[in-house]
Design a protein around this motif. Structure first.
Motif, mmCIF file in Angstrom:
data_model
loop_
_atom_site.group_PDB
_atom_site.id
_atom_site.type_symbol
_atom_site.label_atom_id
_atom_site.label_comp_id
_atom_site.label_asym_id
_atom_site.label_seq_id
_atom_site.Cartn_x
_atom_site.Cartn_y
_atom_site.Cartn_z
ATOM 1 N N GLU A 1 0.856 -1.213 0.098
ATOM 2 C CA GLU A 1 0.134 -0.042 -0.031
ATOM 3 C C GLU A 1 0.882 1.244 0.094
ATOM 4 O OE1 GLU A 1 -4.319 0.951 0.228
ATOM 5 O OE2 GLU A 1 -3.156 -1.120 0.291
ATOM 6 N N GLN B 1 -0.831 -0.924 -4.334
ATOM 7 C CA GLN B 1 -2.156 -0.416 -4.304
ATOM 8 C C GLN B 1 -2.057 1.011 -3.805
ATOM 9 O OE1 GLN B 1 -4.845 -1.925 -5.073
ATOM 10 N NE2 GLN B 1 -5.107 -3.870 -3.891
ATOM 11 N N HIS C 1 -7.414 2.441 -4.049
ATOM 12 C CA HIS C 1 -7.939 1.142 -3.137
ATOM 13 C C HIS C 1 -8.375 1.656 -1.832
ATOM 14 C CE1 HIS C 1 -6.346 -1.747 -0.444
ATOM 15 N NE2 HIS C 1 -7.368 -2.677 -0.905
ATOM 16 N N ARG C 2 -7.840 2.634 -1.190
ATOM 17 C CA ARG C 2 -8.413 2.995 0.100
ATOM 18 C C ARG C 2 -8.114 4.336 0.358
ATOM 19 N NH1 ARG C 2 -4.849 -0.367 4.087
ATOM 20 N NH2 ARG C 2 -6.256 -2.276 3.246
ATOM 21 N N MET D 1 -14.855 2.017 -1.956
ATOM 22 C CA MET D 1 -13.275 2.089 -1.385
ATOM 23 C C MET D 1 -13.168 1.582 -0.074
ATOM 24 S SD MET D 1 -11.825 5.594 -2.796
ATOM 25 C CE MET D 1 -13.030 6.650 -2.661
ATOM 26 N N LEU E 1 -6.209 -7.873 -3.044
ATOM 27 C CA LEU E 1 -6.877 -7.454 -4.122
ATOM 28 C C LEU E 1 -8.243 -7.914 -3.871
ATOM 29 C CD1 LEU E 1 -4.424 -8.438 -6.907
ATOM 30 C CD2 LEU E 1 -4.920 -6.236 -6.264
#
Length: 348
Positions: A126, A158, A180-181, A217, A348
């Protein structure tokens, strides 16, 4: 989901309270049944005496292994836009309202990509792009569009973002870009928030978190511990996070910054920090609980005990305006503890 109603509670000084079967009940409820502790039980955990600390940490570690598994998620963060923030978060040296040494600056896209590559080289899955803003304007959104595209083209990692409060249109665009976040911390309990920030409300933060979740998300929403809050308010925050159900909760510990209103507050006591880690794990048994800023001055070498007390994710390298541990040191710690790093495919 609406923001929780806060019932004021009488605060009391931190005192050591006996276990009285609390850990046995927590074992049955959290470890066996997977149901997090409520606010009152979290408060009881935060009040446990030092002689119960080893048992508490051991239980929190069992909970983490049972409901999250043995893997540790590794993340790096980078500041795309530093300093000059119009908000007055009293712990933050990036506020333009305080006389702090941090000055406004922007990172160019090639440097952003280089940082993402360096983060991926540590084994991290990440990479979070952070901006010191109330919320993104068009210039920042343009940088994010270009930056996310460039990172995705150059490296397999990510991408997460932390850009302040969002509109529905901005949330939708970030989701479309493949972010992604999204990180947006509640920071502290609703009842204490006006003592920490006055330029926006706790409810505004909650609303952005709800928008992020609704858009699909992952939500990263955490806390900063040691900003003058009571133990009751720490327990209140844990309960509010449990209601929000974020995918990840980063735990920051105040690193007092010169020139900020909280610059003279003392660092959190290491034992209190470890109790807090374990308490949040018992309140959030299935959540990624991440070591974030301030652990170096709060825990030092005792951060290993946090890894064995409920933590299952770390930020490696430096933070936004403060130095972190050398990434190699954290990776060596994980290897010594025989904790595998979560693979990219697993996220993922």
């Amino acid at each position: 989901m609406t923001a929780p109603v806060t019932t004021p509670v009488e605060t009391s000084p931190a005192v050591d309270a006996p276990d009285d079967g609390l850990l046995a009940r927590a074992r049955e409820q959290v470890l066996e049944a997977g149901r997090g502790l409520d606010e009152q039980d979290v408060l009881a955990v935060l009040r446990l005496p030092d002689e119960s600390l080893n048992d508490l940490l051991a239980l929190a570690h069992e909970v983490r292994l049972r409901w999250c598994g043995p893997e540790v998620e590794v993340e790096g963060i980078i500041s795309l836009k530093t300093g000059g923030c119009p908000e007055d978060c009293h712990f933050c040296s990036q506020s333009g309202r305080f006389d702090s040494p941090v000055r406004s600056a922007w990172l160019d896209i090639p440097s952003l990509v280089d940082a993402a590559k360096a983060t991926a080289a540590t084994g991290a899955t990440e990479f979070c792009i952070v901006a010191a803003v109330r919320g993104p304007d068009e210039r920042l959104m343009a940088q994010i569009r270009e930056g996310v595209a460039a990172i995705r083209e150059a490296v397999d990692i990510q991408v997460a973002c932390s850009l302040g409060m969002l509109t529905q249109e901005q949330v939708d665009e970030l989701a479309e870009l493949g972010v992604h976040r999204y990180n947006h911390n509640l920071e502290t309990a609703r009842s204490y928030f006006p003592q920490v920030v006055t330029t926006h409300s706790w409810e505004e933060r909650w609303e952005t978190c709800e928008l992020v979740r609704a858009a699909g998300m992952e939500l990263c929403c955490g806390a900063i511990i040691g900003v003058g809050e009571s133990l009751e308010q720490r327990a209140e925050l844990a309960a509010q996070l449990a209601m929000l159900e974020p995918d990840e909760v980063p735990l920051n510990f105040l690193n007092p910054r010169p020139g900020t209103p909280f610059g003279d507050l003392p660092p959190v006591d290491a034992r209190d920090a470890l109790r807090t880690i374990a308490a949040f794990r018992l309140a959030l048994p299935r959540t990624i609980l991440r070591y974030a800023g301030g652990r170096e001055i709060t825990l030092g070498d005792l951060d290993v005990r946090g890894m064995l007390g409920g933590i299952n994710a770390v930020i490696v390298g430096n933070y936004l305006t403060t130095l972190g541990k050398d990434p190699g040191s954290d990776l060596e710690m994980l290897a010594d503890l025989r904790m595998p790093i979560k693979s990219l495919q697993a996220t993922l």
